[in-house]
Design a protein around this motif. Structure first.
Motif, PDB file in Angstrom:
ATOM      1  N   HIS A 148       0.801  -1.229   0.000  1.00 23.05           N
ATOM      2  CA  HIS A 148       0.000   0.000   0.000  1.00 23.05           C
ATOM      3  C   HIS A 148       0.830   1.272   0.000  1.00 23.05           C
ATOM      4  N   LYS A 149       2.165   1.113   0.099  1.00 22.02           N
ATOM      5  CA  LYS A 149       3.016   2.303  -0.081  1.00 22.02           C
ATOM      6  C   LYS A 149       2.891   2.792  -1.531  1.00 22.02           C
ATOM      7  N   PHE A 150       2.590   1.848  -2.424  1.00 20.91           N
ATOM      8  CA  PHE A 150       2.650   2.185  -3.868  1.00 20.91           C
ATOM      9  C   PHE A 150       1.265   2.139  -4.527  1.00 20.91           C
ATOM     10  N   VAL A 151       0.242   1.784  -3.745  1.00 24.25           N
ATOM     11  CA  VAL A 151      -1.098   1.681  -4.331  1.00 24.25           C
ATOM     12  C   VAL A 151      -1.617   3.094  -4.645  1.00 24.25           C
ATOM     13  N   SER A 152      -2.420   3.194  -5.715  1.00 30.22           N
ATOM     14  CA  SER A 152      -3.070   4.457  -6.146  1.00 30.22           C
ATOM     15  C   SER A 152      -2.040   5.460  -6.656  1.00 30.22           C
ATOM     16  N   SER A 192       1.908   9.997  -2.133  1.00 31.49           N
ATOM     17  CA  SER A 192       2.325  11.243  -1.473  1.00 31.49           C
ATOM     18  C   SER A 192       1.749  11.350  -0.063  1.00 31.49           C
ATOM     19  N   ASP A 193       0.584  10.721   0.185  1.00 24.80           N
ATOM     20  CA  ASP A 193      -0.027  10.866   1.529  1.00 24.80           C
ATOM     21  C   ASP A 193       0.362   9.712   2.452  1.00 24.80           C
ATOM     22  N   TRP A 194       1.445   8.983   2.102  1.00 31.12           N
ATOM     23  CA  TRP A 194       1.774   7.767   2.856  1.00 31.12           C
ATOM     24  C   TRP A 194       1.983   8.037   4.347  1.00 31.12           C
ATOM     25  N   GLU A 195       2.737   9.075   4.667  1.00 25.83           N
ATOM     26  CA  GLU A 195       3.040   9.321   6.084  1.00 25.83           C
ATOM     27  C   GLU A 195       1.763   9.551   6.893  1.00 25.83           C
ATOM     28  N   SER A 196       0.737  10.136   6.232  1.00 25.66           N
ATOM     29  CA  SER A 196      -0.473  10.424   7.035  1.00 25.66           C
ATOM     30  C   SER A 196      -1.476   9.280   6.962  1.00 25.66           C
ATOM     31  N   THR A 197      -1.284   8.342   6.051  1.00 25.68           N
ATOM     32  CA  THR A 197      -2.305   7.263   5.964  1.00 25.68           C
ATOM     33  C   THR A 197      -1.759   5.922   6.457  1.00 25.68           C
ATOM     34  N   LYS A 198      -0.439   5.825   6.671  1.00 20.69           N
ATOM     35  CA  LYS A 198       0.119   4.475   6.936  1.00 20.69           C
ATOM     36  C   LYS A 198      -0.456   3.850   8.208  1.00 20.69           C
ATOM     37  N   ILE A 199      -0.808   4.727   9.193  1.00 25.36           N
ATOM     38  CA  ILE A 199      -1.362   4.139  10.434  1.00 25.36           C
ATOM     39  C   ILE A 199      -2.741   3.542  10.152  1.00 25.36           C
ATOM     40  N   LYS A 237     -12.100   8.577  13.488  1.00 25.82           N
ATOM     41  CA  LYS A 237     -11.021   8.745  12.484  1.00 25.82           C
ATOM     42  C   LYS A 237     -10.625   7.385  11.925  1.00 25.82           C
ATOM     43  N   ILE A 238     -10.159   6.481  12.810  1.00 23.94           N
ATOM     44  CA  ILE A 238      -9.674   5.181  12.294  1.00 23.94           C
ATOM     45  C   ILE A 238     -10.841   4.418  11.719  1.00 23.94           C
ATOM     46  N   GLU A 239     -12.004   4.526  12.408  1.00 23.39           N
ATOM     47  CA  GLU A 239     -13.144   3.700  12.016  1.00 23.39           C
ATOM     48  C   GLU A 239     -13.512   3.953  10.570  1.00 23.39           C
ATOM     49  N   GLU A 240     -13.633   5.281  10.193  1.00 22.97           N
ATOM     50  CA  GLU A 240     -14.214   5.534   8.852  1.00 22.97           C
ATOM     51  C   GLU A 240     -13.289   5.005   7.757  1.00 22.97           C
ATOM     52  N   SER A 241     -11.955   4.830   8.135  1.00 22.57           N
ATOM     53  CA  SER A 241     -11.054   4.406   7.046  1.00 22.57           C
ATOM     54  C   SER A 241     -11.129   2.894   6.847  1.00 22.57           C
ATOM     55  N   THR A 242     -11.822   2.175   7.757  1.00 23.44           N
ATOM     56  CA  THR A 242     -11.765   0.700   7.590  1.00 23.44           C
ATOM     57  C   THR A 242     -12.696   0.262   6.463  1.00 23.44           C
TER      58      THR A 242
END
Ligand SMILES: Nc1c(N[C@@H]2O[C@H](COP(=O)(O)O)[C@@H](O)[C@H]2O)[nH]c(=O)[nH]c1=O
Length: 476
Positions: free
Chosen positions: A350-354, A393-400, A471-476
């Motif tokens: 997922h570092k490289f997805v999208s 580009s948004d990896w640092e903010s989405t990796k968690i 926050k975490i919930e909506e991303s699942t």
């Protein structure tokens, strides 16, 4: 009327498994006697000795945090492993070589030095059974002075790794990498560091089929635990003919290493002698002292709370590690449901997805096909280092969130893991990776321990002690 009594030869060497089955059986009213505890006699002393020998690999690995290592060589009656020209086929007979294939079949990896590759061009496959276990082949070569063509570079026979010194022959490294050989660089190439690396890859047992120089270096590093020596009734002579073990720095015969638990066996015309270089470790339960457990949270004194640290999939609560073999089904880059072999595969991909770039898409494919979490991590980390422009580009903010999504899926897919997680209620969970100070806790608790935190977050959500955070919930 079922089983009424069980005799246990050895308690499990791994702390988190030790005593569980004994407790369960006793709760069912079955009599359980543990050799060496409930059963003491000369006969049981011998039985315990046999149990230790049978379980040697796991005991050595658990005690020394390196795989159980066996040195195997075939030697003529006058002590040579080859003619002075290096020609060695064959010293031992067909039956002995069949036993070597069996030994290979019980090993996770086979190790040779660069010399052996140049001289013998070995295949190092366990050819006695079709479709049998195929050990990884590891070449240790400091100089990377290796032939461009060799049987070992045919990775269709078996996975091959070359361990070398950082920066050696980068051009040739690339050539072998193109053939599918995995090159691993070490600051200082030495047997112990290579064995620690093999431990991290989860190897239980390794077979050294190397020449005398590397054998001596491994013995000096005390990473060799057992020797299998095949003696052939042949005389080859040769002042410079190679011998099984090179320089150990011993000047008197009294310094020689006495083998332990030696066994002798005739194999057709050959003799096989095997023995241990170090006594099999006795792992009777040792309660870790409090200061052995790195304190994660300065406010929390280890005296007040239990800290559970995990790292390798073999360790206590190792199933919490991202490398654990628990597949998860989650959408891939095209939104199609895909079964990711491990959380690590999903996270690295997922570092490289999208990222709208064919190279990025190729990297995602490469990681999806990776045959082990270590390989997935290696590809993800090296590509991220070499081609940072391909990382989203948004990896640092989405990796968690990406990691949390994978963890939630892993625990809901494998309910026994949820049970294990809930059983840690009240304890602080620490991913004890000394390298990764973001996801891990570090050696002295200097790491951020995000993996531990996400697991505790998930545990709290399941226990319902906290509302699921939006926050975490909506991303699942
Ligand atoms: N010559 C010799 C051995 N040589 C060992 O086996 C390797 C060759 O493996 P493979 O290419 O798979 O047959 C060679 O590189 C060396 O490590 N072993 C033995 O048991 N007996 C023998 O007589």
């Amino acid at each position: 009327m079922g089983v009424t009594r069980v005799v246990v030869g050895l308690r499990h060497p791994l702390k988190h498994l030790r005593g569980k089955a004994i407790q369960l059986l006793r709760h069912q009213g079955i009599q359980v006697d543990v050799v060496g505890e409930d059963l003491q006699s000369k006969l049981f002393k011998e039985a315990l000795g046999s149990c230790l020998i049978v379980n040697a690999p796991l005991l050595y690995r658990a005690a020394f945090h390196v795989p159980f290592s066996v040195l195997k060589y075939a030697m003529t009656a006058d002590g040579k492993i080859a003619a002075s020209t290096g020609h060695a086929s064959w010293v031992s007979g067909k039956a002995s070589r069949g036993r070597v294939f069996e030994l290979r079949g019980r090993s996770d990896a086979i190790i040779v030095g660069g010399n052996t590759v140049r001289l013998d061009n070995p295949r190092l496959t366990a050819r006695h059974v079709k479709g049998g276990h195929v050990p990884v082949r590891i070449v240790m070569s400091q100089s990377f002075n290796l032939p461009e063509e060799a049987n070992l570079w045919n990775v269709h026979d078996a996975y091959t790794i070359v361990a070398t010194q950082r920066g050696a022959r980068r051009d040739l490294q690339k050539k072998l990498a193109m053939k599918g050989v995995e090159v691993v660089e070490f600051e200082m190439l030495n047997p112990r560091d290579v064995m620690s690396y093999c431990y991290d890859r989860g190897y239980l047992s390794v077979l050294w089929e190397c020449g005398g120089t590397l054998a001596a270096s491994a013995i000096s590093a005390r990473v060799i635990h057992k020797v299998y020596a095949f003696f052939a009734p042949k005389i080859i002579g040769g002042v410079n003919a190679p011998t099984p073990v090179g320089e150990l720095g011993m000047k008197q015969m009294t310094q020689a290493i006495d083998l332990i638990d030696v066994s002798y066996e005739q194999v057709d015309r050959d003799m096989l002698m095997s023995g241990f270089l170090q006594p099999i470790p006795d792992l009777s339960p040792v309660i870790p002292s409090v200061d052995e457990i790195p304190s994660v949270d300065p406010e929390v004194s280890p005296y007040e709370t239990n800290i559970i640290s995990f790292y390798k999939t073999w360790d206590t609560f190792g199933a919490f590690a991202n490398f654990s073999p628990h597949p998860i089904s989650l959408p891939d880059e095209n939104g199609d449901c895909f079964t990711w072999p491990t959380v690590e595969h999903y996270y690295q991909a997922h570092k490289f997805v999208s990222v709208d770039n064919p190279q990025a898409r190729d990297i995602v494919q490469e990681i999806k096909q990776a045959r082990s979490p270590e390989e997935a991590a290696r590809i993800g980390r090296t590509r991220q280092r070499e081609l940072p422009e391909l990382v989203r580009s948004d990896w640092e903010s989405t990796k968690i969130d990406v990691m949390y999504k994978a963890i939630k899926c892993k625990f809901s897919t494998h309910p026994h893991l949820t049970e294990m997680l809930l059983s840690t209620a009240g304890s602080v969970l620490v991913e004890a990776s000394p390298h990764d100070l973001f996801w891990g806790g570090g050696r002295e608790g200097e790491g951020l321990n995000y993996l531990g935190r996400l697991l505790m977050q998930l545990r709290s959500e399941i226990l319902g002690t906290v509302q699921t955070t939006g926050k975490i919930e909506e991303s699942t």
